[in-house]
Design an enzyme around this catalytic site. Structure first.
Site, mmCIF file in Angstrom:
data_model
loop_
_atom_site.group_PDB
_atom_site.id
_atom_site.type_symbol
_atom_site.label_atom_id
_atom_site.label_comp_id
_atom_site.label_asym_id
_atom_site.label_seq_id
_atom_site.Cartn_x
_atom_site.Cartn_y
_atom_site.Cartn_z
ATOM 1 N N SER A 195 0.817 -1.215 0.000
ATOM 2 C CA SER A 195 0.000 0.000 0.000
ATOM 3 C C SER A 195 0.852 1.267 0.000
ATOM 4 O O SER A 195 0.351 2.333 -0.324
ATOM 5 C CB SER A 195 -0.948 0.002 1.209
ATOM 6 O OG SER A 195 -0.216 0.096 2.404
ATOM 7 N N LYS A 227 0.035 4.600 6.793
ATOM 8 C CA LYS A 227 -0.452 5.469 5.713
ATOM 9 C C LYS A 227 0.041 6.902 5.931
ATOM 10 O O LYS A 227 0.425 7.289 7.027
ATOM 11 C CB LYS A 227 -1.990 5.494 5.706
ATOM 12 C CG LYS A 227 -2.660 4.174 5.355
ATOM 13 C CD LYS A 227 -2.589 3.906 3.870
ATOM 14 C CE LYS A 227 -3.385 2.637 3.498
ATOM 15 N NZ LYS A 227 -2.983 1.451 4.282
#
Lengths: 199, 199
Positions: free
Chosen positions: B119, B157
């Site tokens: 990711s 993230k």
DNA sequence: TGATTTGTTCTCCCCTGGTTCTCTATTCTA
DNA sequence: TAGAATAGAGAACCAGGGGAGAACAAATCA
């Protein structure tokens, strides 16, 4: 100061056996080990080593023959400079040492370079990253290597070795691979680990 | 301070037998064990060990010969487990320690996680990389953080905090950012460094 | 509270081991 | 070849390390 032959002999004996002694040896013990019969003679040599700065001065303390702390094994591996495609490795004047996890080290000597440029960005190697390089003069196809090209340019690329030619692949969609004759490319090391600092 | 031969002998005896005694030994007991006849002589040695910082000073308390805890400085920072988007951090049972260059450490406590998944691949963070996380409960916009979402999912993230909402941006063209209310996202740490092992 | 342990201090003593010295042998060098 | 430098032997000296034991004081126990 120049050591005499015998002084050097004794100094090397001390170096070689530093870890054998649980305590620093006494003059008598050393005499026996060195085949001397006179403490006085040994003392003269030790004194010379003290003056040469190789042995701690031992002012009458017993069992005081101690080597001067040699530059303590600097922890970590050396950080040598930066590598940018198309230029020689830019060496730092004073090699610093970096603590590196054992997981990133191989069995051979390793060193650290800082990457300049984006030529390997698609392999997750960014401008400013530190790479751990294992010193080798050969690599397998697909390895990322530090290669010296035409004896003047150092570069970090993925290598592909074919009979009669060597291809250095960047990992950057906007750059193309380069072809060389095998004798134009000298492998200096293989990428083993990567370190990145944020902030 | 350097120990004399006898002092070292006694210290090692204490080390070796620390667990044999159900209570700290008295001077008399030690004398007997060491073949000394005089408490006074032993006391001199113990005193030297106290001054060397190896034995707890025992100000007249009886049976007080106790070794100083040698808090061996655990090298490195703990490796706690792996983090994969959408799952809780998977902790290792026995935290290992990794040597990390100081350059990657902040002033606050840090720990290491292994990244699972792609990711953050466009930020040069690949599947299998180790990330050094500095423990914090707040971050600046743009920081890459370890965030606990809905009290169950941990994820790595890039964070964007706006009034009334928090956006977590992946760095992967094939994935989309996620919107949360501020109370659904708990920041557990900020990305500080990255380690990667090839081979 | 009195008796007993147990830590502390001190003094005396011996032996080990570092230091200094002189004398001698060997090797190197001008 | 003479003198200097290097090495070793051994004696003498003496400070430090290590132990014994007595005396004392504080802590602990009965």
């Amino acid at each position: 100061m120049q050591l005499t032959k015998r002084q050097a002999e004794i100094y090397h004996y001390l170096l070689d056996n530093a870890d054998h002694f649980d305590h620093p040896p006494s003059h008598d013990e050393l005499c026996q080990a060195l085949g001397l019969r006179s403490r006085g003679s040994l003392h003269k040599h030790i004194q010379a080593l003290v003056e040469a700065g190789l042995v701690e001065p031992m002012d009458r303390t017993h069992r005081g023959i101690r080597l001067v702390e040699q530059a303590e094994p600097e922890a970590g591996i050396p950080f040598l400079g930066s590598i940018a495609a198309g230029r020689p490795i830019e060496a730092v004047t004073q090699p610093e040492f970096m603590q590196v996890p054992e997981e990133l080290l191989g069995t051979r000597p390793c060193y650290v370079l800082q990457v300049r440029g984006d030529s390997m960005i698609d392999a997750g190697i960014l401008d400013g990253d530190y790479v751990v390089i294992e010193q080798r003069d050969s690599a397998r196809n697909g390895d990322i290597v530090v290669a010296l090209v035409n004896n003047e340019e150092a570069t970090l690329k993925r290598i592909e070795q074919q009979p009669g030619r060597v291809i250095l692949h960047p990992a950057n969609a906007s750059m193309t691979a380069m072809n060389y004759t095998p004798d134009a490319v000298v492998i200096q090391g293989v990428l083993r680990g990567l370190l990145r600092s944020y902030y």
